[in-house]
Write a protein that holds these residues in place. Sequence first.
Motif, short mmCIF file in Angstrom:
data_model
loop_
_atom_site.label_atom_id
_atom_site.label_comp_id
_atom_site.label_asym_id
_atom_site.label_seq_id
_atom_site.Cartn_x
_atom_site.Cartn_y
_atom_site.Cartn_z
N PRO A 1 0.76 -1.24 0.00
CA PRO A 1 0.07 -0.04 0.17
C PRO A 1 0.70 1.24 0.02
N TYR A 2 2.10 0.99 0.48
CA TYR A 2 3.15 2.22 0.32
C TYR A 2 3.68 2.33 -1.01
N TYR A 3 3.57 1.63 -1.92
CA TYR A 3 4.35 1.46 -3.22
C TYR A 3 3.48 2.79 -3.96
N ILE A 4 4.54 3.35 -4.71
CA ILE A 4 4.26 4.52 -5.78
C ILE A 4 5.33 4.23 -6.79
N GLU A 5 4.87 4.18 -8.23
CA GLU A 5 5.70 3.62 -9.28
C GLU A 5 7.05 4.79 -9.32
N GLY A 6 8.25 4.64 -9.39
CA GLY A 6 9.20 5.63 -9.32
C GLY A 6 9.83 5.85 -8.06
N TYR A 7 9.11 5.44 -6.85
CA TYR A 7 9.68 5.79 -5.51
C TYR A 7 9.91 4.61 -4.86
N THR A 8 10.78 3.83 -5.33
CA THR A 8 11.04 2.33 -4.59
C THR A 8 12.26 2.65 -3.69
N GLY A 9 12.55 1.82 -2.97
CA GLY A 9 13.79 1.75 -2.10
C GLY A 9 13.15 2.29 -0.39
N GLU A 10 13.75 1.88 0.59
CA GLU A 10 13.26 1.85 1.81
C GLU A 10 13.06 3.35 2.26
N ASP A 11 13.96 4.40 1.81
CA ASP A 11 13.58 5.59 2.27
C ASP A 11 12.33 6.20 1.70
N HIS A 12 12.01 5.92 0.57
CA HIS A 12 10.88 6.26 -0.04
C HIS A 12 9.60 5.63 0.59
N ARG A 13 9.80 4.42 0.92
CA ARG A 13 8.84 3.48 1.64
C ARG A 13 8.66 4.34 2.96
N LYS A 14 9.46 4.46 3.62
CA LYS A 14 9.55 5.17 5.08
C LYS A 14 8.63 6.53 4.91
N ALA A 15 9.17 7.38 3.86
CA ALA A 15 8.35 8.49 3.57
C ALA A 15 6.95 8.32 3.50
N LEU A 16 6.51 7.27 2.54
CA LEU A 16 5.05 7.00 2.11
C LEU A 16 4.45 6.42 3.28
N LYS A 17 5.09 5.73 4.18
CA LYS A 17 4.32 5.37 5.39
C LYS A 17 4.04 6.14 6.27
N LYS A 18 5.07 7.36 6.36
CA LYS A 18 4.69 8.31 7.28
C LYS A 18 3.56 9.34 6.69
N ILE A 19 3.48 9.35 5.42
CA ILE A 19 2.44 10.14 4.73
C ILE A 19 1.10 9.61 5.29
N SER A 20 0.93 8.11 4.84
CA SER A 20 -0.26 7.33 4.98
C SER A 20 -0.71 7.62 6.41
N SER A 21 0.27 7.20 7.51
CA SER A 21 -0.40 7.38 8.78
C SER A 21 -0.60 8.88 9.23
N SER A 22 -0.25 10.03 8.72
CA SER A 22 -0.55 11.32 8.88
C SER A 22 -1.81 11.48 8.14
#
Length: 466
Positions: free
Chosen positions: A331-352
């Motif tokens: 659910p945190y995957y966005i095409e073009g934004y792979t890697g642990e750093d981007h997943r961490k950012a997207l996880k933070k965004i989702s929770s917020s």
Amino acid sequence: MNYDEAIGSSKIDLNEEVYTIISEYELNATESILEPSVGVDNSQGFYKYLVTDNKHLLGVCNKVMKECYTVRELSTRAKQGKARTVIRTLVISSIKVFEKNPTKWQTVSLNKNDWDKGGRYYTLGLKAEQLSKAIQRLEENGYCELVKGNQHWNPDKRKQTRFRATAKLIEAVDLVNLAKDKHRYKSAKDRPRIELRDTDKQPITVARLPSHIAECQRLLEKYQELLDTTIISLPAEITGKKGDIFKGEFTPYDKYVRRVFNNGSWDRGGRLSGGLWQGFSKEARLTILLDGQEVTEIDIRATFPILVYHSLGIDYWGDLSNEEWIEEVDPYYIEGYTGEDHRKALKKISSSLINATNEGKNQGWLTRIIRKENISKRVNEEAPELIKKLIAKHPQIPFFNGEVGSTMMFLESEIALAVIKEFTRLGKPVLTVHDSFIAKKEDKHLLHETIINAYYKVTGFTPFLT
């Protein structure tokens, strides 16, 4: 080891426990008022429910009390009791903080509203006037350094008083022998295991708990008994998220777990919190030993957004299994934004987004939250675009509705409680970090099955575990 030796060295060795000192801060026992630049913002809240039955430590507290109060002030049993309670609260906390980091300050609010009935400190049975008087007496008698709360030094703009131990207090303590008592710090027996807070996060006094919450409280008491008889230890030094160094056995105080409900409701929040391990990184948690045995940790993947889907009756994972993991399904995957750093950012965004309450207005605050994490330069530059893409990826999720967030926390806590219930029934230790669980390696299969069963019982769906 005396105070000067402790401060003057880069390491403090107490019963083979190593405490790293931040060398840029120097503690001057002759100064009573220090500027923030000296390190006053290197602080933490005082240990609210810390008690001890260590005779040496209690003797130090009594010595300090008699020096700080006159015979007349201690003329009755009631007056002695109040003085003893407040001095023990401050002195024991100061010594524990010193053992961890001699340069660190403690913060305490002397606003009477925080200490009156319904205030966040009310359960201590003390008043702001008593704390204020005691801190001043400790300073006057050379037992603590004090920075009064007359300036706004903290990010929340609250006025906080800061204090920490001086050479006089520490030299009254036999630190080496004290450290040999692994159970020198305990949690107060009347420390609440269930807390209900209002929308301002202030505690609400409840005359009688609902039956299901009372049952939960009894379970937590049994769980605490299990934790207290379990040796939880760190064989090597690890650094906590706030830079503190930890090693050795956890004290009973470090093992304390409680459940906190939000927004004045028994079905909002309810997360289990308080265990010292919850402040460690996953890498550090995996170095924990339970009764001398290595541990395993199992996560429920992407708990928050997936719980929303499951609460809506949508089986997000479908038939996907661990062996068939496809990154694009995350659910945190966005095409073009792979890697642990981007997943961490997207996880933070989702929770917020799930916990937000502003109905989607003024999303600039969310951008600032992401940039504050300082995940990467690209994330900082593209945060607004990431937010838009994540919202578009999950049209079914009702973002910007804080009630959804607190409800998902409740479901998450119910799952954690079900796992605890089963392991407690079996007499096996398990540690929780909200949606993650730690157990002995020998119990890995049991933990895996218990989490799946607990999740299914609460949601009617199967989780994806990692």
